[in-house]
Structures are given as C-alpha cells and as structure tokens.
Design a protein around this motif. Structure first.
Motif, PDB file in Angstrom:
ATOM      1  N   TYR A 139      14.700  81.510  85.106  1.00  0.00           N
ATOM      2  CA  TYR A 139      13.803  82.594  84.676  1.00  0.00           C
ATOM      3  C   TYR A 139      12.495  82.535  85.451  1.00  0.00           C
ATOM      4  O   TYR A 139      11.991  83.556  85.928  1.00  0.00           O
ATOM      5  CB  TYR A 139      13.543  82.479  83.180  1.00  0.00           C
ATOM      6  N   ALA A 140      11.950  81.327  85.597  1.00  0.00           N
ATOM      7  CA  ALA A 140      10.687  81.177  86.329  1.00  0.00           C
ATOM      8  C   ALA A 140      10.852  81.543  87.796  1.00  0.00           C
ATOM      9  O   ALA A 140       9.995  82.216  88.390  1.00  0.00           O
ATOM     10  CB  ALA A 140      10.178  79.747  86.183  1.00  0.00           C
ATOM     11  N   LEU A 141      11.963  81.112  88.399  1.00  0.00           N
ATOM     12  CA  LEU A 141      12.194  81.427  89.814  1.00  0.00           C
ATOM     13  C   LEU A 141      12.389  82.918  90.034  1.00  0.00           C
ATOM     14  O   LEU A 141      11.992  83.458  91.069  1.00  0.00           O
ATOM     15  CB  LEU A 141      13.418  80.660  90.321  1.00  0.00           C
ATOM     16  N   GLY A 142      13.016  83.601  89.054  1.00  0.00           N
ATOM     17  CA  GLY A 142      13.219  85.038  89.190  1.00  0.00           C
ATOM     18  C   GLY A 142      11.910  85.772  89.361  1.00  0.00           C
ATOM     19  O   GLY A 142      11.761  86.632  90.245  1.00  0.00           O
ATOM     20  N   ALA A 143      10.932  85.427  88.526  1.00  0.00           N
ATOM     21  CA  ALA A 143       9.621  86.062  88.636  1.00  0.00           C
ATOM     22  C   ALA A 143       8.910  85.631  89.913  1.00  0.00           C
ATOM     23  O   ALA A 143       8.249  86.431  90.581  1.00  0.00           O
ATOM     24  CB  ALA A 143       8.776  85.712  87.414  1.00  0.00           C
ATOM     25  N   LEU A 144       9.064  84.342  90.273  1.00  0.00           N
ATOM     26  CA  LEU A 144       8.357  83.802  91.435  1.00  0.00           C
ATOM     27  C   LEU A 144       8.857  84.394  92.743  1.00  0.00           C
ATOM     28  O   LEU A 144       8.072  84.696  93.650  1.00  0.00           O
ATOM     29  CB  LEU A 144       8.521  82.274  91.452  1.00  0.00           C
ATOM     30  N   VAL A 145      10.170  84.615  92.860  1.00  0.00           N
ATOM     31  CA  VAL A 145      10.766  85.093  94.113  1.00  0.00           C
ATOM     32  C   VAL A 145      10.714  86.618  94.214  1.00  0.00           C
ATOM     33  O   VAL A 145      10.481  87.169  95.298  1.00  0.00           O
ATOM     34  CB  VAL A 145      12.224  84.593  94.227  1.00  0.00           C
ATOM     35  N   THR A 146      10.922  87.298  93.099  1.00  0.00           N
ATOM     36  CA  THR A 146      11.009  88.760  93.136  1.00  0.00           C
ATOM     37  C   THR A 146       9.716  89.406  93.617  1.00  0.00           C
ATOM     38  O   THR A 146       9.744  90.352  94.417  1.00  0.00           O
ATOM     39  CB  THR A 146      11.374  89.307  91.749  1.00  0.00           C
ATOM     40  N   THR A 147       8.583  88.921  93.167  1.00  0.00           N
ATOM     41  CA  THR A 147       7.303  89.536  93.526  1.00  0.00           C
ATOM     42  C   THR A 147       7.063  89.555  95.037  1.00  0.00           C
ATOM     43  O   THR A 147       6.796  90.620  95.606  1.00  0.00           O
ATOM     44  CB  THR A 147       6.144  88.856  92.784  1.00  0.00           C
ATOM     45  N   PRO A 148       7.161  88.419  95.753  1.00  0.00           N
ATOM     46  CA  PRO A 148       6.940  88.495  97.209  1.00  0.00           C
ATOM     47  C   PRO A 148       7.983  89.329  97.942  1.00  0.00           C
ATOM     48  O   PRO A 148       7.674  89.975  98.954  1.00  0.00           O
ATOM     49  CB  PRO A 148       6.974  87.030  97.663  1.00  0.00           C
ATOM     50  N   VAL A 149       9.234  89.322  97.441  1.00  0.00           N
ATOM     51  CA  VAL A 149      10.263  90.150  98.074  1.00  0.00           C
ATOM     52  C   VAL A 149       9.886  91.627  97.998  1.00  0.00           C
ATOM     53  O   VAL A 149       9.989  92.376  98.987  1.00  0.00           O
ATOM     54  CB  VAL A 149      11.646  89.907  97.431  1.00  0.00           C
ATOM     55  N   LEU A 150       9.416  92.065  96.830  1.00  0.00           N
ATOM     56  CA  LEU A 150       9.078  93.471  96.653  1.00  0.00           C
ATOM     57  C   LEU A 150       7.747  93.830  97.308  1.00  0.00           C
ATOM     58  O   LEU A 150       7.551  94.975  97.726  1.00  0.00           O
ATOM     59  CB  LEU A 150       9.051  93.822  95.166  1.00  0.00           C
ATOM     60  N   VAL A 151       6.830  92.880  97.400  1.00  0.00           N
ATOM     61  CA  VAL A 151       5.606  93.129  98.168  1.00  0.00           C
ATOM     62  C   VAL A 151       5.948  93.371  99.636  1.00  0.00           C
ATOM     63  O   VAL A 151       5.373  94.233 100.305  1.00  0.00           O
ATOM     64  CB  VAL A 151       4.628  91.940  98.032  1.00  0.00           C
ATOM     65  N   TRP A 152       6.928  92.627 100.120  1.00  0.00           N
ATOM     66  CA  TRP A 152       7.337  92.736 101.526  1.00  0.00           C
ATOM     67  C   TRP A 152       8.161  93.996 101.789  1.00  0.00           C
ATOM     68  O   TRP A 152       7.927  94.713 102.762  1.00  0.00           O
ATOM     69  CB  TRP A 152       8.147  91.494 101.901  1.00  0.00           C
ATOM     70  N   ALA A 153       9.105  94.303 100.898  1.00  0.00           N
ATOM     71  CA  ALA A 153      10.068  95.371 101.189  1.00  0.00           C
ATOM     72  C   ALA A 153       9.957  96.573 100.267  1.00  0.00           C
ATOM     73  O   ALA A 153      10.616  97.586 100.518  1.00  0.00           O
ATOM     74  CB  ALA A 153      11.491  94.809 101.111  1.00  0.00           C
ATOM     75  N   GLY A 154       9.154  96.496  99.215  1.00  0.00           N
ATOM     76  CA  GLY A 154       9.111  97.586  98.254  1.00  0.00           C
ATOM     77  C   GLY A 154      10.339  97.571  97.359  1.00  0.00           C
ATOM     78  O   GLY A 154      11.198  96.680  97.448  1.00  0.00           O
ATOM     79  N   LEU A 155      10.442  98.575  96.489  1.00  0.00           N
ATOM     80  CA  LEU A 155      11.566  98.620  95.552  1.00  0.00           C
ATOM     81  C   LEU A 155      12.915  98.687  96.246  1.00  0.00           C
ATOM     82  O   LEU A 155      13.927  98.229  95.708  1.00  0.00           O
ATOM     83  CB  LEU A 155      11.410  99.824  94.609  1.00  0.00           C
ATOM     84  N   HIS A 156      12.950  99.250  97.443  1.00  0.00           N
ATOM     85  CA  HIS A 156      14.227  99.328  98.159  1.00  0.00           C
ATOM     86  C   HIS A 156      14.688  97.959  98.677  1.00  0.00           C
ATOM     87  O   HIS A 156      15.775  97.850  99.254  1.00  0.00           O
ATOM     88  CB  HIS A 156      14.125 100.324  99.317  1.00  0.00           C
ATOM     89  N   GLY A 157      13.879  96.922  98.436  1.00  0.00           N
ATOM     90  CA  GLY A 157      14.280  95.576  98.835  1.00  0.00           C
ATOM     91  C   GLY A 157      15.036  94.823  97.764  1.00  0.00           C
ATOM     92  O   GLY A 157      15.420  93.660  97.974  1.00  0.00           O
ATOM     93  N   THR A 158      15.284  95.466  96.622  1.00  0.00           N
ATOM     94  CA  THR A 158      15.970  94.751  95.545  1.00  0.00           C
ATOM     95  C   THR A 158      17.367  94.232  95.920  1.00  0.00           C
ATOM     96  O   THR A 158      17.790  93.201  95.383  1.00  0.00           O
ATOM     97  CB  THR A 158      16.075  95.628  94.278  1.00  0.00           C
ATOM     98  N   PRO A 159      18.129  94.887  96.833  1.00  0.00           N
ATOM     99  CA  PRO A 159      19.424  94.292  97.194  1.00  0.00           C
ATOM    100  C   PRO A 159      19.319  92.888  97.794  1.00  0.00           C
ATOM    101  O   PRO A 159      20.289  92.122  97.735  1.00  0.00           O
ATOM    102  CB  PRO A 159      19.985  95.289  98.222  1.00  0.00           C
TER     103      PRO A 159
END
Length: 402
Positions: A139-159
């Motif tokens: 759960y902690a890693l999900g929040a930790l990793v998701t934020t920088p991924v979406l900052v980098w790629a936006g919502l279209h980076g969710t895949p």
C-alpha cells in the motif's frame, strides 16, 4: 514453516496491495486534469475500498466450496488492469467502473492468498504477520511510486503501473504450486478439521476487529489535522505524523506475531488494546510536537499488534471455512469500522478535534472487554491435548521446511 512459501505469498501481497495504494495517489491528478469534484473523488474511493471489502467474504465463500488458487494471480491482474485503465477512460462513469473492477480484483486475491499463507506458515503467527506486513508495504509503495510516474507521464502513464503485477503473475504461475506443494506441484490432501466451526466466538472476534478498525480510521483521519490545529504543526509535519504512525504499525505487526507465538493470539490482541488507550491519550494530552510524535508511534505499534493475529484466530475459529474467515477479518469487518468515521467528523465539527480523539481514546477499553469474552479456539485446544506421536512421513515431493 515453509519459508519460501511465506516469502512468495508475502511478496505477492506486496504486489497486489500496491494497487490499493495507487488509487489514492491517482485522485489528485484526476481532480487537476479532469476537474472532478470532491464528491466524485469520494465516489471513486468508495468504489475502490468499500466495494472491495464487502466482496471479500463472497470470494472467501467461493474458495471454501473449492480452493481456487488461480484467483491469487487472477485477482492481482484485475486489480492492476483497473488502475492502468483509470487514466485512459474518457468519462467519469467508465473511470468509476474500472476503479471498482480494481477493487474487486483486490477482493478476489485476499481470501485464497490468506489460505496459501496459512498453508505455508503452519501455526506460526510470526509468518502470518510477515504476510500481513506485505500488504502494508505494498500500500505504501503504491502511493510512493504512482505519484512520480504520473508527474512524469500524466494520467495517460497509468499503464506503466502494470509492471509489478506482470512480473509477479509470471512468478506465481511458474512457482506458486511447486513452492507450496512440492516440486511436482501436486497438492497434498488436507484432512478435515476434527472440530466444528465456532460461529459465536468468530462473531465476537469480528466485533473486536470492527472496534480496532474504528480506532484506526479515527486516528489516521484526524491525527494530522489535530496536530495542525492544536499544536500549530505545518501540513508537512502533519503528514509526517501519519507516516510515522504507519511505519510504527509495520513494527507492531511483526511484534504481534512474535508475541502470539510465544504466548497466545488472545494475549497479543489484549496487549494491543491495553497499550492503545494510553498511547492515544498521550496524543490528546501532548503539549508539544516531539511528545505527540512519540505517542503517535506508540499508537501505531499498539493498533497493529493484533492485525495479523486476527486473521489466524479467525481461521482457527472457522477451520472448515478458512476463506470466509479470511474475507471477513481482512475485508468486511475493516470496512464496517470505516463507516463510523463520519460520526467522529460530525463530533469534531460540533465540538472540537480533541473531543473526537478523546472518544477514540476510550474505545480500546471496549475492545479489551470484548476480547476478554474470547477463549482459545477448539482447534488449538485439541492440538495440545492430543497424545504425542512421532512425526508423520513427509511426502516425497515435500519442500524443505523450517
């Protein structure tokens, strides 16, 4: 204890609950890019959490009728797919649907994963605490990793977030059977328990889990706001307090398993409630941030001491319905506790946050009193009173055990 089995199932728990943690991290980006209202965001949270928790007993019932180990990788895959699609959906209803599917995937994973963890752990509460800790870490890693991924790629980076599940699913498909059942992957037959399910005791245990959940949601929802309002902490410091609570909770999870193995599961639960009351009182009465942080950490340890033990004890009370027991203690009872949280919010609005936390402070006494009505499960009593016999012959394909 099958060490490799515990490690594998616990790692799978990390990967699965990664997607539970990813959903809250998605919400600010949905508000910023799609201009969702707070009510809409609350609807997505409901889809991801409450629906998942309510569905878990249903999946547990299914696995009790016939174990379905494929639900472990399958549920994880659905959880990952829902999160991956959330950033690509063009409308709110479709976003809600895929988030709900992700929650159902999480629900499908947990009952059979808890069954597999129990198989690997034997009677070790410590091993089950490691499995429970895997969920906290994920759960902690999900929040930790998701934020920088979406900052980098936006919502279209969710895949991109599909990667952890994809790797773990391959590992599970190739290794789960051999690690749990032996090199041939052939499952050993499990004898039916010699005792009946103890439903009255299980229902009382469920009440204890609900009380612990009410306390947990009360602390996690209001501790940061309380420190900001009462002790003039910054928003960063308030958020740090919540992080301290969760990190300390990880230590409490391991301590609870260790204590249960050396004394009993019931002792671990009671010690957790005994410590929780004074720890929460310390937060309410603290005059400065340093003291408050100490008691925040102690509260995290105390509230997580019984966390993994609940699962093992529930399975022992319902030895013929392991999946149902896991689904209720891991999912439904926790979500019911969360439903009481608006009451604390209403009290805080009408009076103060301090009053609301003071109410939370007395709930461990209620949890302790209910836990005192519980006794050791018949499964464990019978195990102790059976005459000592030589160890059974191991099957030819048994894995190395501790």
């Amino acid at each position: 204890m099958n060490r490799r089995g515990v490690a594998l199932v616990s790692t799978a728990h990390v990967a699965d609950d990664f997607y539970q943690g990813a959903v809250p991290a998605l919400l600010p980006f949905l508000v910023a890019e799609r201009h969702y209202t707070y009510a809409a965001v609350s609807g997505l949270t409901l889809a991801a959490t409450f629906l998942s928790s309510v569905a878990q007993p249903a999946f547990g019932w299914l696995t009790d009728r016939r174990p379905r180990r494929w639900l472990i990788p399958g549920g994880m895959g659905l959880a990952a797919l829902g999160v991956a699609l959330a950033g690509l959906m063009p409308t709110y209803p479709l976003t809600w649907v895929v988030i709900a599917l992700s929650g159902l995937g999480v629900a499908a994973f947990h009952p059979d994963a808890a069954r597999a963890a129990r198989q690997a752990s034997g009677d070790s509460n410590r091993a089950m605490s490691i499995f429970a800790l895997g969920g906290n870490v994920g759960y902690a890693l999900g929040a930790l990793v998701t934020t920088p991924v979406l900052v980098w790629a936006g919502l279209h980076g969710t895949p991109v977030l599909l990667a952890p599940a994809a790797v773990m699913i391959v590992v599970l498909v190739l290794r789960l059977g051999p690690v749990l059942d032996g090199p041939s992957g052939r499952r050993a037959r499990t004898a039916s328990p010699a005792v009946a399910d103890e439903w009255p005791a299980f229902l009382r245990l469920t009440g204890v889990v609900v009380i612990r959940s009410i306390i947990f949601f009360g602390i996690t929802s209001f501790v940061a706001l309380y420190l900001i309002a009462r002790l003039h902490a910054s928003h960063v410091v308030g958020g740090a307090a919540l992080t301290v609570f969760l990190v300390a909770g990880a230590l409490g999870t391991l301590a609870g398993g260790w204590l249960a193995d050396r004394t009993s599961a019931l002792m671990s639960i009671r010690v957790g409630f005994v410590l929780a009351g004074p720890a929460i009182a310390g937060i309410v009465l603290a005059g400065n941030l340093a003291v408050a942080f100490v008691f925040v950490a102690l509260s995290g340890i105390a509230l997580y001491i019984p966390f993994a033990v609940f699962v093992v004890l529930g399975q022992d009370y319902l030895p013929n319905r392991i999946g149902t027991a896991s689904g209720v203690t891991v999912g439904l009872a926790v979500s019911i506790g969360g439903l009481f949280n608006p009451i604390f919010g209403a009290v805080a609005d009408a009076t103060s946050l301090r009053t609301s936390l003071a109410i939370v402070m007395v709930l461990p006494v209620l949890g302790l009193l209910v836990s005192l009505t519980l006794r050791e499960p018949a499964v464990r009593r019978n195990r102790r009173t059976q005459p000592t016999q030589g160890p059974p012959e191991p099957p030819p394909d048994a894995v190395e055990r501790e």
